[in-house]
Design a protein around this motif. Sequence first.
Motif, PDB file in Angstrom:
ATOM      1  N   SER A 363       0.836  -1.193   0.000  1.00  0.00           N
ATOM      2  CA  SER A 363       0.000   0.000   0.000  1.00  0.00           C
ATOM      3  C   SER A 363       0.875   1.250   0.000  1.00  0.00           C
ATOM      4  O   SER A 363       2.104   1.179   0.048  1.00  0.00           O
ATOM      5  N   ASP A 364       0.237   2.411  -0.068  1.00  0.00           N
ATOM      6  CA  ASP A 364       0.954   3.684  -0.022  1.00  0.00           C
ATOM      7  C   ASP A 364       0.551   4.516   1.189  1.00  0.00           C
ATOM      8  O   ASP A 364       0.714   5.731   1.205  1.00  0.00           O
ATOM      9  N   GLU A 365       0.030   3.852   2.226  1.00  0.00           N
ATOM     10  CA  GLU A 365      -0.438   4.555   3.412  1.00  0.00           C
ATOM     11  C   GLU A 365       0.691   4.712   4.430  1.00  0.00           C
ATOM     12  O   GLU A 365       1.641   3.919   4.453  1.00  0.00           O
ATOM     13  N   PRO A 366       0.612   5.731   5.301  1.00  0.00           N
ATOM     14  CA  PRO A 366       1.681   5.970   6.290  1.00  0.00           C
ATOM     15  C   PRO A 366       1.748   4.865   7.337  1.00  0.00           C
ATOM     16  O   PRO A 366       0.749   4.256   7.699  1.00  0.00           O
ATOM     17  N   VAL A 367       2.974   4.640   7.822  1.00  0.00           N
ATOM     18  CA  VAL A 367       3.243   3.591   8.800  1.00  0.00           C
ATOM     19  C   VAL A 367       3.965   4.221   9.988  1.00  0.00           C
ATOM     20  O   VAL A 367       4.921   4.983   9.812  1.00  0.00           O
ATOM     21  N   GLY A 368       3.525   3.912  11.191  1.00  0.00           N
ATOM     22  CA  GLY A 368       4.155   4.446  12.391  1.00  0.00           C
ATOM     23  C   GLY A 368       5.219   3.516  12.946  1.00  0.00           C
ATOM     24  O   GLY A 368       5.164   2.298  12.747  1.00  0.00           O
ATOM     25  N   PHE A 369       6.199   4.086  13.635  1.00  0.00           N
ATOM     26  CA  PHE A 369       7.242   3.303  14.306  1.00  0.00           C
ATOM     27  C   PHE A 369       7.681   4.049  15.562  1.00  0.00           C
ATOM     28  O   PHE A 369       7.443   5.252  15.708  1.00  0.00           O
ATOM     29  N   TYR A 378      14.847  -1.080   9.561  1.00  0.00           N
ATOM     30  CA  TYR A 378      14.387  -2.300   8.900  1.00  0.00           C
ATOM     31  C   TYR A 378      13.333  -1.982   7.844  1.00  0.00           C
ATOM     32  O   TYR A 378      13.354  -2.540   6.743  1.00  0.00           O
ATOM     33  N   LEU A 379      12.408  -1.095   8.172  1.00  0.00           N
ATOM     34  CA  LEU A 379      11.346  -0.775   7.222  1.00  0.00           C
ATOM     35  C   LEU A 379      11.882  -0.078   5.983  1.00  0.00           C
ATOM     36  O   LEU A 379      11.458  -0.363   4.864  1.00  0.00           O
ATOM     37  N   SER A 380      12.824   0.836   6.175  1.00  0.00           N
ATOM     38  CA  SER A 380      13.317   1.614   5.038  1.00  0.00           C
ATOM     39  C   SER A 380      14.393   0.879   4.254  1.00  0.00           C
ATOM     40  O   SER A 380      14.388   0.898   3.019  1.00  0.00           O
ATOM     41  N   SER A 388       9.204   8.697   3.355  1.00  0.00           N
ATOM     42  CA  SER A 388       8.122   9.674   3.443  1.00  0.00           C
ATOM     43  C   SER A 388       6.861   9.065   4.049  1.00  0.00           C
ATOM     44  O   SER A 388       5.991   9.799   4.543  1.00  0.00           O
ATOM     45  N   ARG A 389       6.762   7.742   4.020  1.00  0.00           N
ATOM     46  CA  ARG A 389       5.606   7.059   4.611  1.00  0.00           C
ATOM     47  C   ARG A 389       5.790   6.768   6.084  1.00  0.00           C
ATOM     48  O   ARG A 389       4.814   6.407   6.764  1.00  0.00           O
ATOM     49  N   LEU A 390       7.001   6.868   6.611  1.00  0.00           N
ATOM     50  CA  LEU A 390       7.301   6.491   7.993  1.00  0.00           C
ATOM     51  C   LEU A 390       7.027   7.668   8.926  1.00  0.00           C
ATOM     52  O   LEU A 390       7.516   8.779   8.709  1.00  0.00           O
ATOM     53  N   VAL A 391       6.274   7.411   9.972  1.00  0.00           N
ATOM     54  CA  VAL A 391       5.876   8.441  10.935  1.00  0.00           C
ATOM     55  C   VAL A 391       6.432   8.067  12.302  1.00  0.00           C
ATOM     56  O   VAL A 391       6.049   7.037  12.862  1.00  0.00           O
ATOM     57  N   ALA A 414      -1.138   1.643  10.207  1.00  0.00           N
ATOM     58  CA  ALA A 414      -0.669   0.597  11.115  1.00  0.00           C
ATOM     59  C   ALA A 414       0.631   1.059  11.757  1.00  0.00           C
ATOM     60  O   ALA A 414       1.240   2.051  11.328  1.00  0.00           O
ATOM     61  N   ILE A 415       1.050   0.332  12.775  1.00  0.00           N
ATOM     62  CA  ILE A 415       2.301   0.617  13.483  1.00  0.00           C
ATOM     63  C   ILE A 415       3.136  -0.653  13.491  1.00  0.00           C
ATOM     64  O   ILE A 415       2.617  -1.746  13.750  1.00  0.00           O
ATOM     65  N   VAL A 416       4.413  -0.511  13.206  1.00  0.00           N
ATOM     66  CA  VAL A 416       5.356  -1.625  13.247  1.00  0.00           C
ATOM     67  C   VAL A 416       6.286  -1.418  14.433  1.00  0.00           C
ATOM     68  O   VAL A 416       6.966  -0.390  14.528  1.00  0.00           O
ATOM     69  N   ASP A 417       6.308  -2.357  15.327  1.00  0.00           N
ATOM     70  CA  ASP A 417       7.148  -2.237  16.520  1.00  0.00           C
ATOM     71  C   ASP A 417       7.506  -3.628  17.018  1.00  0.00           C
ATOM     72  O   ASP A 417       6.991  -4.643  16.530  1.00  0.00           O
ATOM     73  N   GLU A 418       8.376  -3.676  18.019  1.00  0.00           N
ATOM     74  CA  GLU A 418       8.803  -4.949  18.585  1.00  0.00           C
ATOM     75  C   GLU A 418       7.711  -5.534  19.465  1.00  0.00           C
ATOM     76  O   GLU A 418       6.931  -4.808  20.104  1.00  0.00           O
TER      77      GLU A 418
END
Length: 605
Positions: A363-369, A378-380, A388-391, A414-418
């Motif tokens: 997708s092209d939606e923003p992702v939080g970390f 890891y995401l980038s 630009s999508r990472l918040v 969504a949020i990506v975290d441990e």
Amino acid sequence: MDSIQGVLAFRQHTPDSDRKRAFSSRWHKLTGGSLGLHSYGLCAYDSSDLVGLTGRIKFGLDRSLILPAYDVVNVIGTGFRRIGYWSNYSGLSIMPPETLYTKPPNRSSANQKLYSAIWPGDTLITPRGWAFANNGKQLRIGVPIRVSFREFVSQVQGTDMFKGFCIDVFTAAVSLLPYPVQYQFIPFGGGKENPSYTELVNKITTGFFDAAVGDIAIVTNRTKTLDFTQPYVASGLVVVAPFRKLNSGAWAFLRPFSARMWIVTACFFLVIGLVVWILEHRINDDFRGPPKRQVITILWFSLSTLFFAHRENTMSSLARFVLLIWLFVVLIINSSYTASLTSIFTVQQLSSPIKGIESLKESDEPVGFQVGSFAEYYLSKELGISESRLVPLGTPEAYAKALQLGPKKGGVAAIVDELPYVELFLSRQCTFRIVGQEFTKSGWGFVFPRDSPLALDMSTAILALSENGDLQRIHDKWLTQSTCSSDTSEIESNRLHLKSFGGLFLICGLACFISLLIHCFQMTRKLHRSAPVESPSPGQGTLRSGRLHRLLSLMDEKAGQSKSAGKRRKLERSLSENDRDCEFGRNPMRKETERMAGATSPLIK
């Protein structure tokens, strides 16, 4: 001298002699005792290949001294004492090497001896290795100053002390070490946001910190220059997204199967009805009649197999074989549908537009970390998600707000975290869930310099904590604080997909194909046996269409009528020939033929 108390050292050995003592006396008078005299000074005084103050001076081809030897000295107080000797001839010994040169060399372990040493801390107990005495230098251990998820590690306000899950695990592990370790916690970070853990561990490689304690992830880039202990927490990156409850609406009965599964199942019902009709049409009156009735029979028979309530009996062996396979498939489908529908109506089902890391990546939606986490790297870098999508988000409250707003209102999808952070976050936020699977596998460990023995000893202590249950008790003390009701439902209802029944449909399709193939072979044989002798026709296309027409007629014909039909065709041909002969006066038996025709008139009719 204060910094080397208890240290063991090597000093080049020089034999005692009257000549050496006389030179030392003269040297002392010459310098007034201000300059010491050591073995290198004696070697400099002597020249090569002679017996001098240091004994015999001779160098080999590699320019190293022949028969080198050293005194093993133990620093005590303001001086030192000799506890033995070492030479490449005899190894460690309490006897001077020059007395051993006249004896055969003996390097056995039993012959390697030294006098007792006084170790750091004024103790005679031999230390294990990289240990620290009670009065030794303290380790500088860097600890991150967290502003979120402070249950893992946090600084006690107004002091240099720290508390939290990670701190308790570290102190419990240190208490299990067989030697004392003096340390002090050094705060790292500004206190306004979570510090960069990459910068924290890099300060160990520069020597600013001797170790680091906290919620530090074990990742490949860090293990190249540092040593980690055994993981004391299993971790990995997961995706957190909002969810909604699936209500049981008017079309809930369709939910157990996917759309493709419904379509394929419906097609197979029609195919089975058609195959059975083909196999039974010639021999079974239930499958004969007007076209409209036959279409209704096909539909009714195929759908009635779902309930095992078909009223039509099958007479063909091939049809019974196909029906047996199909009824087994229907049994499996029916049971699976019933179980899934029961689960949907009795267990609360959850749904989320995000299904996991793959759908989030596409997708092209923003992702939080989390700020300071390695999730950003890891995401980038690893997944190739645009920066630009990472918040960046700093607190659990920021997590909840960004997820509630959503991507269309300035939030995140969504949020990506441990996993440990996410579990603690979800224990208080009941409107979000983990979607998909954990897509990395790692853990948290304590960090030490490369080749540090403390890393190995601390790993052993962490394993002991895990085995005796202390690690779980520390975890329950800090991290078991769930306020949400227990909900073990999965995010997506467990629909039954076509791939789960692919084998059954394949077997059923093969059974239909083989049965039709055998049936066509049988019809072809009957066609060749019953076909009349045809006169050559001028067109090949007309011959082929005639054969196809006869094959279809044979397949539509009621079994048992083929012989009568054959007789009827022969009689018709005979009558036509008689008529022609009669016209030309060449058939005196016409009356007899007409009588026979009258007897068989029902067939002709």
